[in-house]
Every structure is written in structure tokens, then in C-alpha cells.
Design a protein around this motif. Sequence first.
Motif, mmCIF file in Angstrom:
data_model
loop_
_atom_site.group_PDB
_atom_site.id
_atom_site.type_symbol
_atom_site.label_atom_id
_atom_site.label_comp_id
_atom_site.label_asym_id
_atom_site.label_seq_id
_atom_site.Cartn_x
_atom_site.Cartn_y
_atom_site.Cartn_z
ATOM 1 N N PRO A 1 7.202 -10.409 -61.023
ATOM 2 C CA PRO A 1 6.951 -9.091 -60.413
ATOM 3 C C PRO A 1 8.198 -8.568 -59.708
ATOM 4 C CG PRO A 1 5.120 -10.578 -59.966
ATOM 5 C CD PRO A 1 6.203 -11.412 -60.589
ATOM 6 N N SER A 2 8.437 -7.280 -59.834
ATOM 7 C CA SER A 2 9.682 -6.689 -59.323
ATOM 8 C C SER A 2 9.841 -6.826 -57.810
ATOM 9 C CB SER A 2 9.757 -5.211 -59.718
ATOM 10 O OG SER A 2 8.655 -4.504 -59.196
ATOM 11 N N TYR A 3 8.720 -6.885 -57.073
ATOM 12 C CA TYR A 3 8.844 -6.964 -55.612
ATOM 13 C C TYR A 3 9.504 -8.268 -55.171
ATOM 14 C CZ TYR A 3 4.827 -10.160 -55.294
ATOM 15 O OH TYR A 3 3.987 -11.238 -55.416
ATOM 16 N N ILE A 4 9.423 -9.312 -56.029
ATOM 17 C CA ILE A 4 10.073 -10.585 -55.693
ATOM 18 C C ILE A 4 11.591 -10.420 -55.734
ATOM 19 C CG2 ILE A 4 10.444 -12.959 -56.492
ATOM 20 C CD1 ILE A 4 7.537 -13.032 -57.315
ATOM 21 N N VAL A 5 12.067 -9.586 -56.657
ATOM 22 C CA VAL A 5 13.507 -9.301 -56.723
ATOM 23 C C VAL A 5 13.945 -8.508 -55.506
ATOM 24 C CG1 VAL A 5 15.335 -8.129 -58.011
ATOM 25 C CG2 VAL A 5 13.517 -9.328 -59.241
ATOM 26 N N SER A 6 13.240 -7.419 -55.228
ATOM 27 C CA SER A 6 13.659 -6.514 -54.154
ATOM 28 C C SER A 6 13.405 -7.069 -52.757
ATOM 29 C CB SER A 6 12.958 -5.154 -54.302
ATOM 30 O OG SER A 6 11.567 -5.310 -54.444
ATOM 31 N N ASN A 7 12.438 -7.973 -52.618
ATOM 32 C CA ASN A 7 12.104 -8.499 -51.287
ATOM 33 C C ASN A 7 12.683 -9.877 -50.996
ATOM 34 O OD1 ASN A 7 10.616 -6.196 -50.926
ATOM 35 N ND2 ASN A 7 8.616 -7.163 -51.185
ATOM 36 N N TYR A 8 12.953 -10.658 -52.055
ATOM 37 C CA TYR A 8 13.380 -12.040 -51.845
ATOM 38 C C TYR A 8 14.726 -12.360 -52.508
ATOM 39 C CZ TYR A 8 8.525 -12.524 -50.340
ATOM 40 O OH TYR A 8 7.324 -12.360 -49.706
ATOM 41 N N LEU A 9 14.771 -12.228 -53.849
ATOM 42 C CA LEU A 9 15.960 -12.658 -54.577
ATOM 43 C C LEU A 9 17.212 -11.907 -54.158
ATOM 44 C CD1 LEU A 9 14.680 -13.207 -58.241
ATOM 45 C CD2 LEU A 9 15.049 -14.893 -56.433
ATOM 46 N N GLN B 1 23.663 -16.297 -53.972
ATOM 47 C CA GLN B 1 23.894 -16.806 -55.332
ATOM 48 C C GLN B 1 23.294 -15.883 -56.378
ATOM 49 O OE1 GLN B 1 25.833 -19.356 -56.109
ATOM 50 N NE2 GLN B 1 26.258 -19.616 -53.930
ATOM 51 N N PHE B 2 22.159 -15.283 -56.072
ATOM 52 C CA PHE B 2 21.574 -14.298 -56.986
ATOM 53 C C PHE B 2 22.465 -13.061 -57.056
ATOM 54 C CE2 PHE B 2 18.883 -10.532 -57.730
ATOM 55 C CZ PHE B 2 18.439 -10.828 -59.007
ATOM 56 N N GLN B 3 23.022 -12.653 -55.921
ATOM 57 C CA GLN B 3 23.923 -11.500 -55.895
ATOM 58 C C GLN B 3 25.135 -11.749 -56.786
ATOM 59 O OE1 GLN B 3 24.833 -10.884 -51.744
ATOM 60 N NE2 GLN B 3 22.694 -10.486 -51.198
ATOM 61 N N LYS B 4 25.706 -12.962 -56.716
ATOM 62 C CA LYS B 4 26.853 -13.303 -57.569
ATOM 63 C C LYS B 4 26.459 -13.294 -59.036
ATOM 64 C CE LYS B 4 29.477 -16.762 -56.447
ATOM 65 N NZ LYS B 4 29.914 -18.120 -56.005
ATOM 66 N N PHE B 5 25.297 -13.878 -59.339
ATOM 67 C CA PHE B 5 24.794 -13.899 -60.714
ATOM 68 C C PHE B 5 24.581 -12.481 -61.225
ATOM 69 C CE2 PHE B 5 20.951 -13.572 -63.352
ATOM 70 C CZ PHE B 5 21.347 -14.304 -64.459
ATOM 71 N N LEU B 6 24.005 -11.633 -60.399
ATOM 72 C CA LEU B 6 23.735 -10.247 -60.781
ATOM 73 C C LEU B 6 25.033 -9.490 -61.063
ATOM 74 C CD1 LEU B 6 21.591 -8.064 -61.144
ATOM 75 C CD2 LEU B 6 21.710 -7.620 -58.693
ATOM 76 N N HIS C 1 20.967 -20.961 -62.752
ATOM 77 C CA HIS C 1 21.323 -21.938 -61.720
ATOM 78 C C HIS C 1 21.203 -21.403 -60.297
ATOM 79 C CE1 HIS C 1 22.476 -24.739 -64.791
ATOM 80 N NE2 HIS C 1 23.307 -23.861 -65.335
ATOM 81 N N PHE C 2 21.143 -20.085 -60.124
ATOM 82 C CA PHE C 2 21.012 -19.553 -58.769
ATOM 83 C C PHE C 2 19.675 -19.972 -58.141
ATOM 84 C CE2 PHE C 2 19.092 -16.151 -61.336
ATOM 85 C CZ PHE C 2 17.929 -15.882 -60.623
ATOM 86 N N LEU C 3 18.711 -20.350 -58.973
ATOM 87 C CA LEU C 3 17.397 -20.768 -58.454
ATOM 88 C C LEU C 3 17.498 -22.060 -57.647
ATOM 89 C CD1 LEU C 3 15.173 -19.981 -61.568
ATOM 90 C CD2 LEU C 3 15.220 -18.725 -59.409
ATOM 91 N N ASP C 4 18.540 -22.857 -57.902
ATOM 92 C CA ASP C 4 18.731 -24.096 -57.139
ATOM 93 C C ASP C 4 18.982 -23.814 -55.669
ATOM 94 O OD1 ASP C 4 18.436 -25.999 -59.196
ATOM 95 O OD2 ASP C 4 20.484 -25.649 -59.887
ATOM 96 N N TYR C 5 19.461 -22.614 -55.372
ATOM 97 C CA TYR C 5 19.846 -22.271 -54.001
ATOM 98 C C TYR C 5 18.742 -21.560 -53.218
ATOM 99 C CZ TYR C 5 24.467 -23.405 -55.783
ATOM 100 O OH TYR C 5 25.536 -24.050 -56.352
ATOM 101 N N LEU C 6 17.591 -21.360 -53.847
ATOM 102 C CA LEU C 6 16.474 -20.731 -53.144
ATOM 103 C C LEU C 6 15.798 -21.741 -52.222
ATOM 104 C CD1 LEU C 6 14.697 -18.661 -55.954
ATOM 105 C CD2 LEU C 6 16.486 -17.910 -54.382
ATOM 106 N N ASN C 7 15.246 -21.251 -51.127
ATOM 107 C CA ASN C 7 14.469 -22.150 -50.262
ATOM 108 C C ASN C 7 13.110 -22.429 -50.902
ATOM 109 O OD1 ASN C 7 12.625 -19.989 -49.559
ATOM 110 N ND2 ASN C 7 14.187 -19.230 -48.135
ATOM 111 N N GLU C 8 12.396 -23.406 -50.372
ATOM 112 C CA GLU C 8 11.131 -23.840 -50.971
ATOM 113 C C GLU C 8 10.099 -22.714 -50.985
ATOM 114 O OE1 GLU C 8 10.487 -26.672 -52.631
ATOM 115 O OE2 GLU C 8 12.655 -26.944 -52.372
ATOM 116 N N ARG C 9 10.099 -21.894 -49.958
ATOM 117 C CA ARG C 9 9.144 -20.778 -49.925
ATOM 118 C C ARG C 9 9.349 -19.851 -51.102
ATOM 119 N NH1 ARG C 9 10.109 -15.598 -46.274
ATOM 120 N NH2 ARG C 9 11.709 -15.565 -47.888
ATOM 121 N N ASP C 10 10.614 -19.456 -51.340
ATOM 122 C CA ASP C 10 10.901 -18.523 -52.429
ATOM 123 C C ASP C 10 10.652 -19.146 -53.797
ATOM 124 O OD1 ASP C 10 11.559 -16.774 -50.466
ATOM 125 O OD2 ASP C 10 13.718 -16.770 -50.832
#
Length: 218
Positions: free
Chosen positions: A114-122, A127-132, A15-24
Amino acid sequence: MINLKIFNKLKNTFHFLDYLNERDKNIIIENANYYNFQKGHILMNAEEKFCDIFYMVLDGSIKVSKISEEGREVVLYRIGKGEICIVNVSCILSETVFSATATVEYDSEIVAIPSYIVSNYLIQNPQFQKFLCSNILLKMEEIVMKFEDVTFKSVNERVLDFLKAEMIRQNSNVLNITHEELAYEIGSVREVASRSLKSLEKQGILQIDRGKITIINL
């Protein structure tokens, strides 16, 4: 790349994906891959390589374990629907090699990013931080409970606890598992697990067959 149907399934599971902006969101859609792995597939091997992929489980079960040089295995925890591997995330963020082995336990649907999406965006998303953090706490609790079981419980108690949990997980009283696999699960060796099973069989609790355990009265 994944299609919108898979991405929507991913959003409904994580559900954290709901909080991402359109670019991400578009970055994930364009760079993610969807896989259907069969039982027994090795997803990640200990010390094999740096983690360049982040795995998200849509369905199924992944077993994460440590294997010694002698081949003895200890199961650390499992990853199910809507979960991630905390060792996977750890090695991505710390840029180190994967320190365990991840094996597909039941046929699984997985999205790989790809891992760079985690380290650079997520990682920048609250919300991803809380999920993690939530996932880390849950898996650490599993590891601590397993340590407590090995330290404070008898082998018979550990065997019975595992069989009860496995009956619920598989929704069956007939479990396809070898004595060696059972030993891995309870943090012991095959000979000790076999003695425990024979003792429980004499008590009328279960029946042992080749590669199979039938629960009679648990």
C-alpha cells in the motif's frame, strides 16, 4: 499479507529492507501482497487512478510506456528484478495519477505494498532514499539515451542496437517480435521499421518471418 519466505526473498532482492526497524518490517509483512503475473497483464494504466500501490519486482520484466490517443506507443524504460517504477513512486509521493502504462513483458513475481507505507514509513529511511535516488538516476539515463538515439541515430542503427540488446536479454538469436512492436521500441512507426528490417535482411544480417526475427550475422 506475505509469509516469511517471501519477505526474506524480498530482503535479498531489495537490500534497503535490512535497515528497517522491526516495526516497519512487520508493517510490510502484514500489509504486502505477493503476485505472479503473466505476460501481457496490465499492471497500471495511464490516467486510470491515483497510485495506491507500490510495486517491487522480484523477478521478470515490466515495460513502462506512453501511448498516444492514436494508439502509438513509446517505450520509456523497463523494470527488472530488484527495481521499482519511478513513475509509480512519483505519483505516490505527489499524490497524482499514474502518467504511463506498465505492462508485464515476461511472467513476473511482484510484491505490492500500500502506498501509505511508502509515504509514511519507507521515505523516512535513509537507505530507501539512497535506493530511490539510484533507481531514478538509472531510469532517467535510459530515457535520455532513448531520446539521444531517436535524435541522432539512423533507423537502421536503432534497430540493430535494439536487436543486440534483446538477443542478450532473451539469450537467443530468435526473437518473437512483430514489426509494430519493434517500431514502438525504437520510437518509430511500423512502415519505417519494416523498411529497415527488409534492408537488413538483404544484407544477410537477419531473416524475417511472421512475428519472428532470426539474427544470422550481427
